[in-house]
Design a protein around this motif. Structure first.
Motif, PDB file in Angstrom:
ATOM      1  N   LEU A  21     -13.774  59.827   9.881  1.00  0.00           N
ATOM      2  CA  LEU A  21     -14.732  58.739   9.827  1.00  0.00           C
ATOM      3  C   LEU A  21     -15.340  58.608   8.438  1.00  0.00           C
ATOM      4  CD1 LEU A  21     -16.181  56.458  11.231  1.00  0.00           C
ATOM      5  CD2 LEU A  21     -17.905  58.093  11.979  1.00  0.00           C
ATOM      6  N   SER A  22     -15.733  59.718   7.850  1.00  0.00           N
ATOM      7  CA  SER A  22     -16.334  59.643   6.509  1.00  0.00           C
ATOM      8  C   SER A  22     -15.304  59.183   5.479  1.00  0.00           C
ATOM      9  CB  SER A  22     -16.947  60.981   6.104  1.00  0.00           C
ATOM     10  OG  SER A  22     -15.957  61.981   5.999  1.00  0.00           O
ATOM     11  N   THR A  23     -14.050  59.561   5.662  1.00  0.00           N
ATOM     12  CA  THR A  23     -12.998  59.112   4.753  1.00  0.00           C
ATOM     13  C   THR A  23     -12.790  57.607   4.882  1.00  0.00           C
ATOM     14  OG1 THR A  23     -11.906  61.252   4.886  1.00  0.00           O
ATOM     15  CG2 THR A  23     -10.592  59.415   4.084  1.00  0.00           C
ATOM     16  N   LEU A  24     -12.801  57.099   6.104  1.00  0.00           N
ATOM     17  CA  LEU A  24     -12.626  55.666   6.317  1.00  0.00           C
ATOM     18  C   LEU A  24     -13.821  54.874   5.790  1.00  0.00           C
ATOM     19  CD1 LEU A  24     -10.968  55.583   9.843  1.00  0.00           C
ATOM     20  CD2 LEU A  24      -9.880  55.411   7.604  1.00  0.00           C
ATOM     21  N   VAL A  25     -15.019  55.422   5.929  1.00  0.00           N
ATOM     22  CA  VAL A  25     -16.208  54.764   5.375  1.00  0.00           C
ATOM     23  C   VAL A  25     -16.106  54.724   3.853  1.00  0.00           C
ATOM     24  CG1 VAL A  25     -18.710  54.965   5.055  1.00  0.00           C
ATOM     25  CG2 VAL A  25     -17.708  55.271   7.326  1.00  0.00           C
ATOM     26  N   SER A  26     -15.647  55.805   3.261  1.00  0.00           N
ATOM     27  CA  SER A  26     -15.459  55.853   1.815  1.00  0.00           C
ATOM     28  C   SER A  26     -14.440  54.806   1.367  1.00  0.00           C
ATOM     29  CB  SER A  26     -15.002  57.252   1.394  1.00  0.00           C
ATOM     30  OG  SER A  26     -14.712  57.299   0.029  1.00  0.00           O
ATOM     31  N   LEU A  27     -13.356  54.690   2.105  1.00  0.00           N
ATOM     32  CA  LEU A  27     -12.333  53.699   1.784  1.00  0.00           C
ATOM     33  C   LEU A  27     -12.896  52.285   1.887  1.00  0.00           C
ATOM     34  CD1 LEU A  27      -9.419  53.030   1.078  1.00  0.00           C
ATOM     35  CD2 LEU A  27      -8.869  53.208   3.509  1.00  0.00           C
ATOM     36  N   TYR A  28     -13.688  52.033   2.913  1.00  0.00           N
ATOM     37  CA  TYR A  28     -14.339  50.729   3.067  1.00  0.00           C
ATOM     38  C   TYR A  28     -15.219  50.420   1.855  1.00  0.00           C
ATOM     39  CZ  TYR A  28     -17.808  47.336   4.591  1.00  0.00           C
ATOM     40  OH  TYR A  28     -18.650  46.263   4.654  1.00  0.00           O
ATOM     41  N   ARG A  29     -15.993  51.404   1.421  1.00  0.00           N
ATOM     42  CA  ARG A  29     -16.881  51.207   0.270  1.00  0.00           C
ATOM     43  C   ARG A  29     -16.097  50.965  -1.017  1.00  0.00           C
ATOM     44  NH1 ARG A  29     -21.179  55.948   1.770  1.00  0.00           N
ATOM     45  NH2 ARG A  29     -22.296  54.759   3.365  1.00  0.00           N
ATOM     46  N   GLN A  30     -14.986  51.680  -1.188  1.00  0.00           N
ATOM     47  CA  GLN A  30     -14.147  51.477  -2.371  1.00  0.00           C
ATOM     48  C   GLN A  30     -13.591  50.061  -2.405  1.00  0.00           C
ATOM     49  OE1 GLN A  30     -11.126  54.556  -3.023  1.00  0.00           O
ATOM     50  NE2 GLN A  30     -12.326  55.839  -1.638  1.00  0.00           N
ATOM     51  N   ARG A  31     -13.135  49.598  -1.258  1.00  0.00           N
ATOM     52  CA  ARG A  31     -12.567  48.251  -1.192  1.00  0.00           C
ATOM     53  C   ARG A  31     -13.640  47.194  -1.437  1.00  0.00           C
ATOM     54  NH1 ARG A  31      -8.440  49.349   3.863  1.00  0.00           N
ATOM     55  NH2 ARG A  31      -6.792  50.266   2.593  1.00  0.00           N
ATOM     56  N   ARG A  32     -14.828  47.422  -0.920  1.00  0.00           N
ATOM     57  CA  ARG A  32     -15.931  46.487  -1.150  1.00  0.00           C
ATOM     58  C   ARG A  32     -16.297  46.459  -2.635  1.00  0.00           C
ATOM     59  NH1 ARG A  32     -21.177  47.524   2.210  1.00  0.00           N
ATOM     60  NH2 ARG A  32     -21.758  48.687   0.378  1.00  0.00           N
ATOM     61  N   GLN A  53      -8.459  41.030  -4.127  1.00  0.00           N
ATOM     62  CA  GLN A  53      -8.931  40.361  -2.915  1.00  0.00           C
ATOM     63  C   GLN A  53      -8.095  40.766  -1.706  1.00  0.00           C
ATOM     64  OE1 GLN A  53      -8.798  36.255  -4.111  1.00  0.00           O
ATOM     65  NE2 GLN A  53     -10.887  36.287  -4.907  1.00  0.00           N
ATOM     66  N   ALA A  54      -6.788  40.888  -1.900  1.00  0.00           N
ATOM     67  CA  ALA A  54      -5.914  41.304  -0.794  1.00  0.00           C
ATOM     68  C   ALA A  54      -6.271  42.718  -0.338  1.00  0.00           C
ATOM     69  CB  ALA A  54      -4.457  41.225  -1.221  1.00  0.00           C
ATOM     70  N   GLU A  55      -6.511  43.602  -1.280  1.00  0.00           N
ATOM     71  CA  GLU A  55      -6.881  44.984  -0.932  1.00  0.00           C
ATOM     72  C   GLU A  55      -8.232  45.025  -0.239  1.00  0.00           C
ATOM     73  OE1 GLU A  55      -6.555  48.930  -0.357  1.00  0.00           O
ATOM     74  OE2 GLU A  55      -4.991  47.681  -1.196  1.00  0.00           O
ATOM     75  N   ALA A  56      -9.180  44.252  -0.736  1.00  0.00           N
ATOM     76  CA  ALA A  56     -10.531  44.242  -0.171  1.00  0.00           C
ATOM     77  C   ALA A  56     -10.550  43.708   1.261  1.00  0.00           C
ATOM     78  CB  ALA A  56     -11.460  43.414  -1.051  1.00  0.00           C
ATOM     79  N   LYS A  57      -9.610  42.856   1.603  1.00  0.00           N
ATOM     80  CA  LYS A  57      -9.573  42.276   2.948  1.00  0.00           C
ATOM     81  C   LYS A  57      -8.926  43.187   3.984  1.00  0.00           C
ATOM     82  CE  LYS A  57      -9.522  37.473   1.474  1.00  0.00           C
ATOM     83  NZ  LYS A  57      -8.736  36.231   1.411  1.00  0.00           N
ATOM     84  N   ARG A  58      -8.288  44.259   3.543  1.00  0.00           N
ATOM     85  CA  ARG A  58      -7.638  45.165   4.492  1.00  0.00           C
ATOM     86  C   ARG A  58      -8.687  45.865   5.359  1.00  0.00           C
ATOM     87  NH1 ARG A  58      -3.313  48.685   1.229  1.00  0.00           N
ATOM     88  NH2 ARG A  58      -3.057  49.577   3.302  1.00  0.00           N
ATOM     89  N   ALA A  59      -8.331  46.122   6.583  1.00  0.00           N
ATOM     90  CA  ALA A  59      -9.228  46.822   7.509  1.00  0.00           C
ATOM     91  C   ALA A  59      -9.378  48.285   7.085  1.00  0.00           C
ATOM     92  CB  ALA A  59      -8.658  46.750   8.916  1.00  0.00           C
ATOM     93  N   PRO A  60     -10.526  48.900   7.368  1.00  0.00           N
ATOM     94  CA  PRO A  60     -10.724  50.305   6.975  1.00  0.00           C
ATOM     95  C   PRO A  60      -9.671  51.249   7.545  1.00  0.00           C
ATOM     96  CG  PRO A  60     -12.800  49.346   7.666  1.00  0.00           C
ATOM     97  CD  PRO A  60     -11.728  48.336   7.965  1.00  0.00           C
ATOM     98  N   TRP A  61      -9.140  50.962   8.706  1.00  0.00           N
ATOM     99  CA  TRP A  61      -8.143  51.845   9.315  1.00  0.00           C
ATOM    100  C   TRP A  61      -6.738  51.571   8.788  1.00  0.00           C
ATOM    101  CZ3 TRP A  61     -11.255  48.455  11.964  1.00  0.00           C
ATOM    102  CH2 TRP A  61     -10.669  47.262  12.350  1.00  0.00           C
ATOM    103  N   ASP A  62      -6.576  50.549   7.945  1.00  0.00           N
ATOM    104  CA  ASP A  62      -5.292  50.251   7.306  1.00  0.00           C
ATOM    105  C   ASP A  62      -5.201  51.135   6.068  1.00  0.00           C
ATOM    106  OD1 ASP A  62      -2.945  49.172   6.409  1.00  0.00           O
ATOM    107  OD2 ASP A  62      -3.773  47.189   5.971  1.00  0.00           O
ATOM    108  N   VAL A  63      -4.768  52.364   6.282  1.00  0.00           N
ATOM    109  CA  VAL A  63      -4.783  53.384   5.238  1.00  0.00           C
ATOM    110  C   VAL A  63      -3.455  53.425   4.499  1.00  0.00           C
ATOM    111  CG1 VAL A  63      -6.513  54.796   6.410  1.00  0.00           C
ATOM    112  CG2 VAL A  63      -4.088  55.208   6.834  1.00  0.00           C
ATOM    113  N   PRO A  64      -3.429  54.087   3.342  1.00  0.00           N
ATOM    114  CA  PRO A  64      -2.180  54.208   2.590  1.00  0.00           C
ATOM    115  C   PRO A  64      -1.094  54.900   3.410  1.00  0.00           C
ATOM    116  CG  PRO A  64      -4.021  55.017   1.292  1.00  0.00           C
ATOM    117  CD  PRO A  64      -4.541  54.747   2.657  1.00  0.00           C
ATOM    118  N   SER A  65       0.138  54.554   3.149  1.00  0.00           N
ATOM    119  CA  SER A  65       1.252  55.118   3.912  1.00  0.00           C
ATOM    120  C   SER A  65       1.364  56.634   3.735  1.00  0.00           C
ATOM    121  CB  SER A  65       2.560  54.447   3.526  1.00  0.00           C
ATOM    122  OG  SER A  65       2.813  54.616   2.145  1.00  0.00           O
ATOM    123  N   ASN A  66       0.937  57.173   2.592  1.00  0.00           N
ATOM    124  CA  ASN A  66       1.036  58.622   2.395  1.00  0.00           C
ATOM    125  C   ASN A  66       0.000  59.390   3.230  1.00  0.00           C
ATOM    126  OD1 ASN A  66      -1.092  57.688   0.760  1.00  0.00           O
ATOM    127  ND2 ASN A  66      -0.836  59.386  -0.688  1.00  0.00           N
TER     128      ASN A  66
END
Length: 69
Positions: A21-32, A53-66
């Motif tokens: 959860l904290s990782t996904l919140v961090s990812l959301y903040r980075q995209r914002r 803009q494309a990256e920022a619109k991704r959902a928080p759970w849409d994480v990198p493939s790695n």
């Protein structure tokens, strides 16, 4: 997404049940934050406004493939 996983040290972490959860919140903040950068800053990191803009619109759970097992 590759940009974030290369430039932000915590973005390389595999999400786990405890820290997921904290990782996904961090990812959301980075995209914002990415969406708020001006054109000069985006140019400095080699990202176009369209890519940002494309990256920022991704959902928080849409994480990198790695991150996916």
């Amino acid at each position: 997404m590759e940009l974030l996983s290369r430039t932000h040290p915590t973005a390389r972490l595999q999400p786990t049940r405890r820290g997921g959860l904290s990782t996904l919140v961090s990812l959301y903040r980075q995209r914002r934050a990415l969406s708020k950068l001006d054109d000069a800053s985006l140019n400095d990191i080699g990202v176009s406004r369209t890519e940002a803009q494309a990256e920022a619109k991704r959902a928080p759970w849409d994480v990198p493939s790695n991150w996916k097992a």
